[in-house]
Design an enzyme around this catalytic site. Structure first.
Site, PDB file in Angstrom:
ATOM      1  N   PHE A 125       0.865  -1.187   0.000  1.00 33.26           N
ATOM      2  CA  PHE A 125       0.000   0.000   0.000  1.00 33.26           C
ATOM      3  C   PHE A 125       0.901   1.236   0.000  1.00 33.26           C
ATOM      4  O   PHE A 125       1.829   1.331   0.812  1.00 33.26           O
ATOM      5  CB  PHE A 125      -0.883  -0.034   1.249  1.00 33.26           C
ATOM      6  N   ASP A 197       1.986  -5.028   8.817  1.00 33.83           N
ATOM      7  CA  ASP A 197       0.799  -4.195   8.679  1.00 33.83           C
ATOM      8  C   ASP A 197      -0.392  -5.136   8.534  1.00 33.83           C
ATOM      9  O   ASP A 197      -0.456  -5.929   7.585  1.00 33.83           O
ATOM     10  CB  ASP A 197       0.932  -3.275   7.457  1.00 33.83           C
ATOM     11  N   TYR A 222     -11.030   0.979  10.751  1.00 36.79           N
ATOM     12  CA  TYR A 222     -12.267   1.235   9.982  1.00 36.79           C
ATOM     13  C   TYR A 222     -12.546   0.193   8.914  1.00 36.79           C
ATOM     14  O   TYR A 222     -13.538   0.313   8.207  1.00 36.79           O
ATOM     15  CB  TYR A 222     -12.230   2.636   9.359  1.00 36.79           C
ATOM     16  N   LYS A 223     -11.668  -0.800   8.769  1.00 35.10           N
ATOM     17  CA  LYS A 223     -11.918  -1.837   7.754  1.00 35.10           C
ATOM     18  C   LYS A 223     -12.720  -2.971   8.393  1.00 35.10           C
ATOM     19  O   LYS A 223     -13.882  -2.795   8.712  1.00 35.10           O
ATOM     20  CB  LYS A 223     -10.595  -2.283   7.148  1.00 35.10           C
ATOM     21  N   ARG A 371     -12.448  -5.173  -6.675  1.00 34.50           N
ATOM     22  CA  ARG A 371     -12.136  -5.739  -5.370  1.00 34.50           C
ATOM     23  C   ARG A 371     -13.422  -5.979  -4.581  1.00 34.50           C
ATOM     24  O   ARG A 371     -14.284  -5.105  -4.514  1.00 34.50           O
ATOM     25  CB  ARG A 371     -11.254  -4.721  -4.650  1.00 34.50           C
TER      26      ARG A 371
END
Ligand SMILES: *Cc1c(COP(=O)(O)O)cnc(C)c1O
Length: 412
Positions: A125, A197, A222-223, A371
């Protein structure tokens, strides 16, 4: 067999099916983007109302003590801990993933100042790479970041010059998952510091951080943890690193005694040393309440359903969508995959826009990835079959072939 009847039977037998009631999901929408922003829980809404109407409006400043606001970073950290296989005092909830990565990586680099190589993946990322470059430069030890193209390169680079191995456990584009335990063991055997991560892992796949021996980890609120937009993130440090070198963003909440108002910094001896300033109470209360849904959840059951959902999605698309311009970007083998399925399509952006207009919400990652996050607590087997059929129908009927679908919004 991937009929809808079959999916209905799987839902009827699903031990996690009742968890869907904890979420406030829009009617008529198949939401497959919980890997980007988890949905609202009824618990989070109630906690925010209480925090605003009672603790803030009525309690005001006294709520730092009476409502326990001041302990939120540790309290929420302790609630995340069982989901990642950590002890309750090994996790602190604070700031965002990017900031936390900078703090942790800076400590990791200071722990191995004589070693010059830092490894991450070219397709990590982007924020992780931006942060890593800055942390490496600012640490001032003369270290440099090597970006590898394939995980196959890792073993060849594990040697006495490796300072820090920084990997994202589950790839945000493809869902490809590293073998965390095996990689950690090999890198640590060579004396390197290992930083993970867990943005696409926490709440998505079972984790056993403490047993793995991993040095540090960061993760996202928040995921899959459903903490709300911009929710605070978390840091894990193995107990051997509590009291490690000071992270660079020293602030008063990381002081051993913040309310002594000491002009000289003295770090807290525990995970509070990773705090900088005042916690964002609203965000932390929302995340804390959102974590309620996990209290009686067995991560093994979550994983089993996640694998079944992903396999069902892949199989249904393969059966109905043969001959379309769609290629699986995720590993076909469940053991090498997190809780998402990605496909490549040359017009991925337009296809996703069409999908969203047909009630299936996933997202798109440039240049060509569609995705879909499959989240066992609220995604049903019928959702997966329906989403696959809608995707295939859009492509067969070329419903994405509309000029308006090619105009990009700011957030994809
Ligand atoms: C989502 C994600 C982030 C997000 O970082 P923020 O600071 O919350 O914007 C970072 N790293 C990875 C690997 C991610 O998937």
């Amino acid at each position: 067999m991937t009929s809808r009847k079959h999916a209905e039977r799987l839902d009827a037998a699903d031990p996690l099916a009742h968890k869907r009631n904890a979420f406030d999901l829009p009617k008529g929408m198949i939401y497959l983007d919980g890997n980007s922003l988890g949905p609202l829980t009824h618990a989070a809404r109630a906690a925010l109302a209480q925090t605003i109407d009672v603790e803030w409006a009525q309690g005001l400043i006294g709520s730092w003590n009476t409502a326990g606001w001041v302990d939120l970073p540790r309290r929420v950290g302790a609630r995340i801990a069982p989901l990642i296989g950590a002890g309750p005092d090994d996790v602190i909830c604070t700031d965002g993933t990017s900031l936390n990565l900078f703090k942790v990586l800076s400590v990791a680099l200071d722990l191995r100042p004589q070693r010059m190589r830092v490894i991450s993946e070219r397709h990590n990322f982007p924020t992780d790479l931006y942060v890593a470059e800055q942390a490496v430069q600012r640490a001032g030890h003369g270290q440099s970041l090597t970006r590898i193209d394939s995980p196959d390169e890792i073993d060849g680079l594990i040697d006495e010059n490796l300072a820090v191995l920084m990997l994202t456990h589950v790839d945000y584009r493809t869902g490809a998952m590293h073998d965390l335990a095996a990689i950690t063991e090999r890198a640590r055997a060579a004396g390197a510091i290992v930083v993970w991560d867990l943005a696409h892992s926490a709440g998505a796949v079972p984790l056993d951080l403490r047993t793995s021996g991993a040095d540090f980890a960061v993760g996202c609120g928040y995921k899959y943890l459903n903490g709300g937009p911009g929710a605070p993130a978390f840091i894990y440090a193995h107990p051997r690193h509590h009291g490690a070198p000071q992270q660079p963003l020293a602030g008063w909440f990381g002081h051993a005694d913040p309310f002594a108002f000491d002009p000289d910094f003295a770090p807290a001896a525990d995970m509070r040393a990773f705090l900088a300033g005042t916690p964002g109470v609203l965000g932390m209360r929302a995340l804390e309440a959102a974590l309620d849904v996990w209290a009686d959840v067995d991560m093994g059951e979550v994983r089993a359903k996640s694998v079944a959902l992903c396999d069902l999605f892949i199989e249904t698309v393969a059966q109905r969508g043969a001959g379309l311009d769609l290629t699986l970007a995720s590993p076909r083998e469940a053991a090498a995959r997190g809780s998402q399925v990605s496909f490549r399509h040359p017009e991925a952006y337009a296809v996703m826009r069409a999908l969203i207009d047909h009630g299936v919400v996933g997202d798109m990652r440039a240049p060509d990835i569609l995705r879909f996050g499959l989240t066992p607590l609220y995604t049903r087997y019928v959702d997966v079959v329906d989403a696959a059929e809608i995707l295939v129908r859009i492509l067969k009927e070329r419903r994405h072939d509309v000029p308006a679908y090619r105009e990009r919004a700011t957030v994809t």
